[in-house]
Design a protein around this motif. Structure first.
Motif, PDB file in Angstrom:
ATOM      1  N   ASN A 112       0.828  -1.208   0.000  1.00 47.95           N
ATOM      2  CA  ASN A 112       0.000   0.000   0.000  1.00 47.95           C
ATOM      3  C   ASN A 112       0.869   1.269   0.000  1.00 47.95           C
ATOM      4  O   ASN A 112       2.077   1.207   0.269  1.00 47.95           O
ATOM      5  CB  ASN A 112      -0.977  -0.012   1.188  1.00 47.95           C
ATOM      6  N   ALA A 113       0.224   2.401  -0.281  1.00 47.35           N
ATOM      7  CA  ALA A 113       0.958   3.663  -0.420  1.00 47.35           C
ATOM      8  C   ALA A 113       1.672   4.035   0.881  1.00 47.35           C
ATOM      9  O   ALA A 113       2.812   4.510   0.865  1.00 47.35           O
ATOM     10  CB  ALA A 113      -0.008   4.777  -0.827  1.00 47.35           C
ATOM     11  N   GLU A 114       1.005   3.825   2.038  1.00 42.47           N
ATOM     12  CA  GLU A 114       1.615   4.181   3.322  1.00 42.47           C
ATOM     13  C   GLU A 114       2.930   3.413   3.517  1.00 42.47           C
ATOM     14  O   GLU A 114       3.960   3.972   3.893  1.00 42.47           O
ATOM     15  CB  GLU A 114       0.680   3.857   4.497  1.00 42.47           C
ATOM     16  N   GLY A 115       2.864   2.092   3.259  1.00 40.07           N
ATOM     17  CA  GLY A 115       4.052   1.240   3.435  1.00 40.07           C
ATOM     18  C   GLY A 115       5.154   1.651   2.481  1.00 40.07           C
ATOM     19  O   GLY A 115       6.332   1.737   2.867  1.00 40.07           O
ATOM     20  N   ALA A 116       4.782   1.924   1.218  1.00 39.64           N
ATOM     21  CA  ALA A 116       5.791   2.284   0.214  1.00 39.64           C
ATOM     22  C   ALA A 116       6.461   3.604   0.603  1.00 39.64           C
ATOM     23  O   ALA A 116       7.690   3.733   0.562  1.00 39.64           O
ATOM     24  CB  ALA A 116       5.121   2.411  -1.154  1.00 39.64           C
ATOM     25  N   LEU A 117       5.653   4.557   1.034  1.00 44.13           N
ATOM     26  CA  LEU A 117       6.212   5.862   1.405  1.00 44.13           C
ATOM     27  C   LEU A 117       7.150   5.710   2.608  1.00 44.13           C
ATOM     28  O   LEU A 117       8.237   6.291   2.652  1.00 44.13           O
ATOM     29  CB  LEU A 117       5.071   6.840   1.723  1.00 44.13           C
ATOM     30  N   LYS A 118       6.724   4.918   3.576  1.00 40.71           N
ATOM     31  CA  LYS A 118       7.570   4.746   4.761  1.00 40.71           C
ATOM     32  C   LYS A 118       8.910   4.099   4.405  1.00 40.71           C
ATOM     33  O   LYS A 118       9.947   4.476   4.939  1.00 40.71           O
ATOM     34  CB  LYS A 118       6.831   3.911   5.822  1.00 40.71           C
ATOM     35  N   ARG A 119       8.890   3.161   3.484  1.00 41.34           N
ATOM     36  CA  ARG A 119      10.159   2.521   3.081  1.00 41.34           C
ATOM     37  C   ARG A 119      11.093   3.549   2.424  1.00 41.34           C
ATOM     38  O   ARG A 119      12.281   3.596   2.712  1.00 41.34           O
ATOM     39  CB  ARG A 119       9.890   1.414   2.054  1.00 41.34           C
ATOM     40  N   VAL A 120      10.507   4.346   1.542  1.00 41.99           N
ATOM     41  CA  VAL A 120      11.337   5.346   0.841  1.00 41.99           C
ATOM     42  C   VAL A 120      11.870   6.379   1.850  1.00 41.99           C
ATOM     43  O   VAL A 120      13.043   6.747   1.819  1.00 41.99           O
ATOM     44  CB  VAL A 120      10.529   6.021  -0.300  1.00 41.99           C
ATOM     45  N   LEU A 121      10.994   6.818   2.760  1.00 35.25           N
ATOM     46  CA  LEU A 121      11.427   7.806   3.761  1.00 35.25           C
ATOM     47  C   LEU A 121      12.553   7.246   4.627  1.00 35.25           C
ATOM     48  O   LEU A 121      13.497   7.950   4.990  1.00 35.25           O
ATOM     49  CB  LEU A 121      10.251   8.207   4.665  1.00 35.25           C
ATOM     50  N   SER A 122      12.455   5.970   4.945  1.00 34.75           N
ATOM     51  CA  SER A 122      13.480   5.395   5.802  1.00 34.75           C
ATOM     52  C   SER A 122      14.828   5.351   5.072  1.00 34.75           C
ATOM     53  O   SER A 122      15.876   5.570   5.686  1.00 34.75           O
ATOM     54  CB  SER A 122      13.000   4.041   6.305  1.00 34.75           C
ATOM     55  N   ARG A 123      14.808   5.134   3.747  1.00 32.65           N
ATOM     56  CA  ARG A 123      16.072   5.184   2.992  1.00 32.65           C
ATOM     57  C   ARG A 123      16.668   6.597   3.035  1.00 32.65           C
ATOM     58  O   ARG A 123      17.848   6.790   3.245  1.00 32.65           O
ATOM     59  CB  ARG A 123      15.839   4.762   1.537  1.00 32.65           C
ATOM     60  N   PHE A 124      15.787   7.597   2.867  1.00 37.97           N
ATOM     61  CA  PHE A 124      16.231   8.995   2.924  1.00 37.97           C
ATOM     62  C   PHE A 124      16.883   9.276   4.275  1.00 37.97           C
ATOM     63  O   PHE A 124      17.922   9.890   4.364  1.00 37.97           O
ATOM     64  CB  PHE A 124      15.035   9.947   2.780  1.00 37.97           C
ATOM     65  N   ARG A 125      16.202   8.793   5.344  1.00 34.55           N
ATOM     66  CA  ARG A 125      16.706   9.074   6.697  1.00 34.55           C
ATOM     67  C   ARG A 125      18.089   8.508   6.900  1.00 34.55           C
ATOM     68  O   ARG A 125      18.945   9.131   7.501  1.00 34.55           O
ATOM     69  CB  ARG A 125      15.770   8.467   7.737  1.00 34.55           C
ATOM     70  N   GLN A 126      18.306   7.290   6.390  1.00 34.56           N
ATOM     71  CA  GLN A 126      19.631   6.677   6.574  1.00 34.56           C
ATOM     72  C   GLN A 126      20.705   7.545   5.947  1.00 34.56           C
ATOM     73  O   GLN A 126      21.767   7.752   6.517  1.00 34.56           O
ATOM     74  CB  GLN A 126      19.656   5.296   5.926  1.00 34.56           C
ATOM     75  N   VAL A 127      20.404   8.060   4.755  1.00 35.06           N
ATOM     76  CA  VAL A 127      21.384   8.909   4.080  1.00 35.06           C
ATOM     77  C   VAL A 127      21.659  10.140   4.942  1.00 35.06           C
ATOM     78  O   VAL A 127      22.803  10.501   5.208  1.00 35.06           O
ATOM     79  CB  VAL A 127      20.858   9.338   2.686  1.00 35.06           C
ATOM     80  N   PHE A 128      20.597  10.765   5.437  1.00 35.12           N
ATOM     81  CA  PHE A 128      20.769  11.998   6.217  1.00 35.12           C
ATOM     82  C   PHE A 128      21.474  11.736   7.543  1.00 35.12           C
ATOM     83  O   PHE A 128      22.296  12.516   7.987  1.00 35.12           O
ATOM     84  CB  PHE A 128      19.415  12.660   6.472  1.00 35.12           C
ATOM     85  N   ASP A 129      21.159  10.595   8.181  1.00 35.56           N
ATOM     86  CA  ASP A 129      21.765  10.301   9.477  1.00 35.56           C
ATOM     87  C   ASP A 129      23.269  10.127   9.375  1.00 35.56           C
ATOM     88  O   ASP A 129      23.993  10.328  10.331  1.00 35.56           O
ATOM     89  CB  ASP A 129      21.160   9.024  10.068  1.00 35.56           C
ATOM     90  N   SER A 130      23.728   9.727   8.198  1.00 43.24           N
ATOM     91  CA  SER A 130      25.165   9.482   8.085  1.00 43.24           C
ATOM     92  C   SER A 130      25.926  10.773   7.788  1.00 43.24           C
ATOM     93  O   SER A 130      27.141  10.780   7.716  1.00 43.24           O
ATOM     94  CB  SER A 130      25.424   8.451   6.984  1.00 43.24           C
ATOM     95  N   ILE A 131      25.205  11.871   7.642  1.00 43.59           N
ATOM     96  CA  ILE A 131      25.900  13.144   7.398  1.00 43.59           C
ATOM     97  C   ILE A 131      26.461  13.654   8.719  1.00 43.59           C
ATOM     98  O   ILE A 131      25.773  13.666   9.732  1.00 43.59           O
ATOM     99  CB  ILE A 131      24.929  14.169   6.770  1.00 43.59           C
ATOM    100  N   GLU A 132      27.717  14.066   8.664  1.00 51.10           N
ATOM    101  CA  GLU A 132      28.401  14.424   9.895  1.00 51.10           C
ATOM    102  C   GLU A 132      28.042  15.833  10.370  1.00 51.10           C
ATOM    103  O   GLU A 132      27.993  16.115  11.548  1.00 51.10           O
ATOM    104  CB  GLU A 132      29.892  14.293   9.588  1.00 51.10           C
ATOM    105  N   ASP A 133      27.749  16.697   9.417  1.00 48.19           N
ATOM    106  CA  ASP A 133      27.492  18.087   9.766  1.00 48.19           C
ATOM    107  C   ASP A 133      26.103  18.227  10.406  1.00 48.19           C
ATOM    108  O   ASP A 133      25.097  17.841   9.821  1.00 48.19           O
ATOM    109  CB  ASP A 133      27.551  18.923   8.482  1.00 48.19           C
TER     110      ASP A 133
END
Ligand code: PEP
Ligand code: MG
Length: 595
Positions: A112-133
């Motif tokens: 469903n759309a909710e699940g798909a969006l959450k998966r994509v958002l979680s990928r985005f978050r991982q990228v952002f969390d690894s930023i040091e600044d």
């Protein structure tokens, strides 16, 4: 929410968070339900795919409409200039990575759309969390905020609007989106507290811009405090007092009055010269991350921008800003600040992670990895685009170029070569630029401080980045709370590095500035005068505070103080001595505990 069932916290419950916007507010808690939306993933049948994608697209359209509405309704003039944040959110709504990948996930994963969006958002978050600044990492909250909005629209949840607050109160929420903050009515919302966020989150920046005290990063405050609880927030120190006793209440009322009086008095410094009693003039300038902060710098009497952290412009977007887009931003800042100078620092990132079109490997030790100028010298195309954009803006004001994280002369020479190439390209294209653009380096690695004499021959100015200089000199990660006690701006090693850098600049006849947080701390102003700094660059609100000390100081007093401190052996001894000396010399400013 089970707000009414919760027990009221005991009298005088003190909590510490991150002071995001200074000042004191005393009032009642108003709970704004901003809990993260709970949405669940479920499998869908093949024939549901098309309708599910359409449902997702409809939620995106509704989100766009809601944000357009927020933009239309922004009432506060100070906030109007922050509308770019809503524009950023609107841009995220158009981001192919977010929208395209979610639609693709619905189709390919059959969810469903909710699940798909959450998966994509979680990928985005991982990228952002690894930023040091820290600043850039917090831009993750923009994605979260937009993601949450789409999710709520998918679920048909209606969010209690900020505009519904019907009385004077301190707003408490898990998180406040910039869209929420933009709707704040200062007559009603006298302060805010959130579970999440840091000093450089957009919500914090907006709080400062509105002049409303705020404390963020309180972790559980939204589930701890029942509605209506009397409380005090001190946004300067990040302190919260729940259910204050009459004695605490009286004490904070006194501090609040003193703070407000001081603020009014400080604004009176705006148009006064930034000079010592014996006529030594220093340039007090602002550090800015976005063009919209320029008005704050001007309002606080800043004479130019000493550090424009350009990395913000590269965030929240699928590709880096074009030369023209960068040129327009640099031009706007240069024009607004003219005739004062604007120092534009080339991209200072800790990796490529948020410039998606370049894909470099993860680093085990990013603080010592491909950051600052090292990244630019690897991604020369980006560097040259930025240099051309800065050069083009140079005809609209006084712009200067500053190179971050320099550790050797060769890096400066390489940058100068690229600058010459950028100039040549502009010349060939018949595009105007100033031939007098000054180029300087940040002194923020121990190597740069140690070879300051060699670097001074290569550049027009230095700017000392104490945030990193302290981190690298003392081997203390500036973002690690476990070693925070070792992060000592007055460590003898730092004082020596500062003195050596200033002396090298003086001997070479170039300007020396400081743009790390140390520059904006009034307790250090006399030391910085004594070291002979020509410019101090800081957050806008600190400018009048530093100016106030400066106008009561004497240069030779500063020089004698520095000589005395340099004889001491530990940071603790130096700190103690400095506090006592400042209290003795400026009893009205440092005589009592800072409020
Ligand atoms: C510094 O290191 O002191 C500095 C001003 O740069 P930044 O905080 O952006 O790393
Ligand atoms: Mg730095």
């Amino acid at each position: 929410m089970t707000v009414l069932e919760k027990n009221s916290p005991p009298q005088d419950t003190f909590l510490i968070g991150i002071g995001a916007s200074p000042g004191i507010a005393i009032g009642e808690a108003y709970l704004l339900n901003r809990a993260r939306t709970a949405a669940f993933e479920r499998a869908i049948a093949d024939e549901e795919v098309t309708a599910e994608i359409e449902r997702f697209r409809e939620a995106v359209r509704t989100s766009r409409y809601q944000l357009e509405e927020v933009k239309r309704r922004v009432a506060d003039r100070q906030l109007a200039e922050h509308l770019y944040i809503i524009d950023t959110h609107l841009l995220i709504l158009e981001d192919e990575m977010l929208i395209g990948e979610t639609s693709a996930a619905i189709e390919q994963e059959r969810i469903n759309a909710e699940g798909a969006l959450k998966r994509v958002l979680s990928r985005f978050r991982q990228v952002f969390d690894s930023i040091e600044d820290e600043y850039l990492r917090e831009r993750r909250s923009d994605i979260d905020s937009v993601g949450d909005r789409i999710l709520r629209n998918l679920l048909g949840e209606v969010q209690q609007p900020m505009t519904e607050i019907d009385r004077q109160a301190i707003v408490i929420a898990h998180d406040l989106s910039p869209a929420d903050t933009m709707q704040i009515d200062k007559e009603r919302v006298i302060g805010f507290l959130t579970d999440v966020g840091g000093r450089t989150s957009h919500t914090a920046i907006l709080g400062r811009s509105l002049g409303i005290p705020a404390v963020v990063g309180l972790e559980t405050i939204s589930s701890l405090v029942p509605a209506g609880t009397p409380l005090i927030i001190d946004g300067t120190t990040g302190t919260i007092v729940l259910n204050p006793s009459p004695a605490t209440f009286k004490e904070y009322l006194r501090r609040k009055q003193a703070y407000e009086y001081q603020e009014k008095e400080l604004l009176g410094f705006r148009d006064l010269a930034a000079e010592t009693v014996d006529g030594w003039r220093l340039a007090l300038r602002g550090n800015v991350e976005v063009a919209e902060e320029i008005s704050l710098v001007l309002a606080h009497g800043g004479e130019g921008v000493g550090l424009f952290r350009t990395e913000f412009m590269f965030m929240n977007r699928p590709a880096p800003p074009s030369e023209t887009e960068q040129y327009q931003v640099y031009r706007e800042i240069a024009e607004k600040m003219a005739p004062h100078p604007v120092t534009i620092r080339t991209l200072d990132v800790g990796g490529d992670k948020f410039v998606p079109e370049i894909n470099l490997a993860d680093e085990a030790n990013p603080a010592m990895g491909l950051r600052g100028i090292r990244f630019s010298l690897k991604e020369v195309r980006l560097l040259k685009t930025q240099l051309r954009a800065i050069l083009r803006a140079s005809v609209h004001g006084q712009v200067r170029i500053m190179l971050p994280l320099i550790s050797g002369v060769a890096e400066v020479r390489a940058c100068r070569d690229y600058l010459a190439q950028a100039e040549q390209e502009l010349r060939e294209a018949g595009i105007a630029f100033s031939a007098q653009v000054k180029i300087g380096v940040m002194i923020e690695t121990p190597a740069a401080a140690l070879i300051a004499d060699l670097l001074a021959r290569e550049v027009d100015f230095f700017s000392i980045g104490t945030n990193d200089l302290i981190q690298y000199c003392l081997a203390v990660d500036r973002g690690n709370e476990h070693v925070a006690y070792l992060y000592e701006p007055l460590h003898p090693a730092i004082l020596r590095a500062l003195r050596q850098t200033c002396q090298a600049a003086k001997q070479a006849g170039i300007e020396v500035s400081m743009c790390g947080e140390m520059a904006g701390e009034p307790l250090y102003t006399l030391i910085l005068v004594g070291l002979g700094l020509d410019e101090l660059s800081m957050n806008a609100q600190s400018i009048p505070r530093v100016k106030r000390v400066l106008r009561q100081a004497r240069r030779e007093e500063g020089e004698a103080l520095v000589a005395e401190l340099l004889r001491m052996e530990t940071a603790q001894a130096i700190n103690r001595y400095l506090e006592e000396e400042m209290a003795r010399r400026f009893p009205a400013l440092f005589g009592t505990l800072t409020i």
